[in-house]
Scaffold this active site. Structure first.
Site, PDB file in Angstrom:
ATOM      1  N   GLU A   1      -1.581   5.370  13.231  1.00 19.12           N
ATOM      2  CA  GLU A   1      -1.156   6.547  12.468  1.00 19.12           C
ATOM      3  C   GLU A   1      -1.383   7.824  13.279  1.00 19.12           C
ATOM      4  O   GLU A   1      -0.581   8.756  13.223  1.00 19.12           O
ATOM      5  CB  GLU A   1      -1.877   6.624  11.122  1.00 19.12           C
TER       6      GLU A   1
ATOM      7  N   HIS B   1      -2.645   8.143   5.548  1.00 17.43           N
ATOM      8  CA  HIS B   1      -2.903   6.839   4.927  1.00 17.43           C
ATOM      9  C   HIS B   1      -4.361   6.472   5.192  1.00 17.43           C
ATOM     10  O   HIS B   1      -5.057   6.018   4.290  1.00 17.43           O
ATOM     11  CB  HIS B   1      -1.945   5.801   5.488  1.00 17.43           C
TER      12      HIS B   1
ATOM     13  N   PHE C   1       1.755  -3.149   4.052  1.00 11.70           N
ATOM     14  CA  PHE C   1       2.013  -4.447   4.670  1.00 11.70           C
ATOM     15  C   PHE C   1       3.511  -4.759   4.543  1.00 11.70           C
ATOM     16  O   PHE C   1       4.144  -4.487   3.519  1.00 11.70           O
ATOM     17  CB  PHE C   1       1.223  -5.549   3.969  1.00 11.70           C
TER      18      PHE C   1
ATOM     19  N   LYS D   1      -9.273   8.257   1.148  1.00 12.49           N
ATOM     20  CA  LYS D   1      -9.891   6.938   1.040  1.00 12.49           C
ATOM     21  C   LYS D   1     -11.341   6.944   1.496  1.00 12.49           C
ATOM     22  O   LYS D   1     -12.086   5.995   1.220  1.00 12.49           O
ATOM     23  CB  LYS D   1      -9.086   5.914   1.845  1.00 12.49           C
TER      24      LYS D   1
ATOM     25  N   HIS E   1      -9.489   2.231  -0.892  1.00 12.74           N
ATOM     26  CA  HIS E   1      -8.049   1.985  -0.848  1.00 12.74           C
ATOM     27  C   HIS E   1      -7.586   1.433  -2.186  1.00 12.74           C
ATOM     28  O   HIS E   1      -7.900   0.301  -2.546  1.00 12.74           O
ATOM     29  CB  HIS E   1      -7.734   1.006   0.277  1.00 12.74           C
TER      30      HIS E   1
ATOM     31  N   CYS F   1       0.801  -1.225   0.000  1.00 15.37           N
ATOM     32  CA  CYS F   1       0.000   0.000   0.000  1.00 15.37           C
ATOM     33  C   CYS F   1       0.833   1.273   0.000  1.00 15.37           C
ATOM     34  O   CYS F   1       0.291   2.371  -0.114  1.00 15.37           O
ATOM     35  CB  CYS F   1      -0.940   0.003   1.208  1.00 15.37           C
TER      36      CYS F   1
END
Length: 402
Positions: A304, A293, A388, A325, A330, A154
């Site tokens: 975050e 994010h 990830f 998002k 996403h 991502c």
């Protein structure tokens, strides 16, 4: 800049959707979801590849590559980049994808199991592998310089723009077509992320992708591409290019913690943000806006938030934080690149979009997550991506003044 998104194809259509709080969430149409827990996604609508390439070329590339070609073509045209006037060996390409083509894997595995190995298509591998987005963009537009495929889940789109920025700084090229692309709304894509319990199972489009909300339950899969043309400053000025903004800094780190969860204290993401600021020579107290994010998963949004507090201390409470998002879902490998474009447009227009769907956050999520849109001067923007594997990337963007 060029964009293919669930709320509009082309930067203008995408930005109009952003300004109108448009959401791209709807029932999945690509396959029957009767047996799936996840029912909604943010699909790109009305994409016709023949508008961006000839039909023969389109048949030799998968959807993630087609999205990249379309977005790159828009970006190159928007930049007024005429390759006949450039040294093609000094024009590079850095376009990444997190997954490559799951469609090709599913299709050819079906042929393998049903009809045997001799029936697997001869182009299976070059259709599937994730570097083919960069390869096809380079071929389509005659980009003969350094060509990269960054694949950091991502964080791919942000790393791609950052690595292009760094390569230009280092003197390896004058111009780079950079960004990310993804098309993973497939049975395996949805089933795999569902098995991780990463996807929202909401069937309400208005409440499925709700970053920083106390009722958030996961992210919604999106798809598309974001591509920008980065250029060495003097080279751009010399040819009279229109300059939207300036990339000032790029910061990276690794959590070295867990394959899917960010570091609980936010230290990895905090380090990436601080590295970007140091790289750009900008003090933390000068930052007033972060494009987070902000996936809408319980752990990401919490960690975050901790990262922003760790990096900025008391100043964190003065920073506007939003999540694109909340409207487009996403986009995995394309997310950071599309969000980078969002930041540039927001700076250009002096407009911060709201985190659509956000109603109420829990106690520890106490930053300003932009429940409402606002007008403000944005001298700097930070755009964050977390992938990830513990990949963290942050880009520092500044207003350009001639």
């Amino acid at each position: 800049m060029g964009a293919v998104t669930p709320i509009g194809i082309g930067v203008e259509a995408f930005w109009n959707g952003i300004c109108q709080d448009q959401i791209g969430f709807a029932p999945i149409t690509r396959f029957d979801t009767a047996d799936y827990k996840c029912k909604l996604a943010a699909e790109v609508k009305d994409f016709a590849p023949e508008k961006y390439m000839d039909k023969k070329a389109a048949r030799r590339m998968e959807l993630f590559c087609q999205y990249a070609i379309a977005a790159a073509g828009e970006a190159i045209a928007d930049a007024g980049l005429v390759m006949e006037k450039e040294d093609a060996w000094r024009v590079g390409c850095c376009v990444g994808s997190g997954t490559g083509s799951l469609q090709a894997v599913e299709r050819e595995y079906g042929r393998l199991t049903e009809k045997g190995p001799s029936r697997v298509g001869p182009l299976f591998v070059p259709l599937m592998i994730s570097n083919m987005a960069a390869g096809n963009v380079s071929i389509a537009y005659g980009l003969k310089g350094k060509s990269l495929n960054v694949s950091t889940a991502c964080a791919t789109g942000t790393h791609s723009v950052g690595e292009a920025f760094r390569s230009i700084q280092y003197g390896e090229m004058d111009v780079c077509v950079a960004g990310g692309t993804e098309a993973a709304i497939t049975p395996m894509g949805i089933a795999g992320f569902s098995a991780l319990t990463a996807l929202s199972t909401s069937i309400d489009p208005a409440r499925c992708s709700i970053p920083f909300d106390k009722d958030r339950s996961g992210f919604v899969m999106g798809e598309g591409a974001g591509i920008v043309v980065l250029e060495e400053m003097e080279h751009a000025i010399k040819r009279g290019a229109h300059i939207y903004a300036e990339v000032l800094g790029y910061g990276c780190s690794s959590d070295a913690y867990h394959i899917t969860s960010p570091a609980e204290d936010g230290s990895g993401a905090a380090r990436a943000m601080l590295n970007a600021l140091e790289d750009g020579g900008v003090k933390p107290e000068a930052i007033t806006y972060i494009n987070a994010h902000g996936t809408g998963t319980h752990l990401n949004d919490l960690f975050e938030t901790r990262a922003i507090k760790l990096a900025f201390g008391e100043h964190a409470g003065e920073i506007k934080v939003n999540s694109t998002k909340s409207m487009i879902g996403h986009l995995l490998g394309a997310a950071g690149a599309v969000e980078f474009i969002t930041c540039v447009k927001e700076m250009q227009e002096g407009f911060l979009h709201r985190t659509v769907g956000l109603q109420e956050s829990e106690e520890e999520l106490d930053l300003d997550y932009c429940k409402e849109s606002s007008r403000m001067e944005i001298p700097y923007a930070l755009s964050n991506s977390l992938g990830f594997g513990g990949h963290n990337a942050s880009l520092l963007i500044g207003q350009y003044s001639s």
